[in-house]
Design an enzyme around this catalytic site. Sequence first.
Site: not given
Ligand code: G6P
Length: 602
Positions: A2, A27, A75, A99-100, A478, A482, A485, A501, A597
């Site tokens: 919210c 948000r 929300w 809000n809250g 992951e 990170k 990237e 291996h 993104k």
């Molecule tokens: C792009 C973003 C990643 C994300 C991937 C899958 O490569 O940079 O951060 O993990 O897409 O996106 P999604 O929106 O389907 O999680």
Amino acid sequence: MCGIVGYIGPKEKKEILLDGLKELEYRGYDSAGIAIIEDKKLNHFKAVGKLENLANKTKDYHSSGFGVAIGHTRWATHGKPTELNAHPHLGKYSFVVHNGIIENYQSLKDKLQKNGVTFLSQTDTETIVHLFEYQCKQDQNAFESFKKTISELEGAYATLLITEVAPDTIFFAKNGSPMLIGFDGDDIYFASSDTPIIGKAKEVYYLEDGEYGYAKEGEVKLFDANGEKKFQKQSLSTDKASAQKDGYRFFMEKEIYEQSRVMSETMMGRINSNNIYFEELDSEFLNGIEAIKICACGTSYHSALASSYLFERLARIPCAVEIASEFRYKEPLLKQNTLFITISQSGETADTLEALKMAKRAGLKSLTVCNVDNSSIVRESDRAILTRAGIEKGVASTKAFATQTMVLWMLSVYMASLKGTISQDVLKGEIDAMIHTPKALIVNEGLHEKIHRLSKRYLHGHGFFFIGRDLFYPLALEGALKLKEISYLHAEGYPAGEMKHGPIALADSELFTIALMPRSLHYEKIKSNVEELSARDATILAISPMPFDLADDFIQTKYDSHPMLEFFEMMVITQILALEISIRLGNDVDMPRNLAKSVTVE
Ligand code: G6P
């Protein structure tokens, strides 16, 4: 989540409210509304969905002259996202936004209903406006009534109230949810964060918990438990982007720090001390499901992979995970009675969307775990569970990954309890660990400082291996993703048991190994894998609750009572490590080169 905006003055109020609400859009929200009193007349508008819907509804309305105005993006927590449940809430002659959560709303509501008050919505918020009007009948003084109203509220709130009884005044109160007051000459603004008023107000006062009062004729009267209070305004930044970062250097950093809080949102209403519940699902939907297939890309794929261990271990359902772009062209064999799950932060990833369409054409039931409501994947899926992480701005996903993983963990336990594959004790243990997750995600200042210091030793070399076993293998993938990237350094995630291996041939002092060594899952196994690397002089950064002498660097974790608590605590460490290395290398953390993104092309 919210958001609140308010304004008192002579300017066009609709535009100020819509503009301010737009700034809070990131948000996340599912409905919005505004209320304006001018010339002693009350006007209000509400709409479900995007702000465009509200803008359309109000396109023929313009305020003119002096007046008071409040607006809100909602929300949903208590009650579905409907127009009736959207704020502002109306009594007979007053409006409130909030809000809250008002924890004692049910008992207040019962009392008011016994006194003949009719409620229209399912929200806790509506109680505030009725309580106020109920008090007005006894007091004949709006401020006294407001004061009594808030003295009865328990829980967290930031609230604004306007009323025809005092048409030149906005009443406000704050306890536990943020709210601030902006000033520009006689014009006064309110908002739940400063972005809506940047560029409008010149000075600001951030309200403290327990403060309340009213704004009228260009002045604010402020009170707390000790009576009227003087307050010091401060100047307001004019830079929107930096304000949205709340003092963090990058959105990614802010989002890492937000994980503890958003995780509670993810669990809200879905978990209590002895059960898990998904409003989005019913037992009929899951009836007859014999296998799970998950498709996703990037970070979401790692979350899916982690969950496959949980679905098989807890719910005893075969679970296969595939990268969506691979799945699309392999002419997959899709068996009926398989639940097809997609995971996506954006809900727009082209490959994931196409995989979903293929599964639907094959007649499979589909479910998505997604962060964006009304996105293409949500609309296309039979069912959707929203992760509620709020908008993620850093391209490198952090809080979206954390909340996806949490939803999938909850789902695996939920399915396990439906199928009766876990005992009551195990169920309780899982729920207990979930409830403790927000704690494991808190970033401790000392830890961040330590990672910052040691990151300077990891800026060169010929590559990184992140290694782990079981659930910690997807986490290793992951962690490596990170790092690559945002640092542009080469990093690989690998199952620790597989190093011998092949990859161990690379081991020397310039090979950096980040070893995820949880206590609660196969500790002895991973320990011997790391010893093999240490014996070949690889440089090792060990992350573990158990002291490990053979490491060059060591980060000790705290939460070792459950593998998922260890998972989340280690996840934060790998995120901060990538962040700090990237900052030292002078990279743009939030917008790394070549990445997007939301990837809407195949
Ligand atoms: C792009 C973003 C990643 C994300 C991937 C899958 O490569 O940079 O951060 O993990 O897409 O996106 P999604 O929106 O389907 O999680």
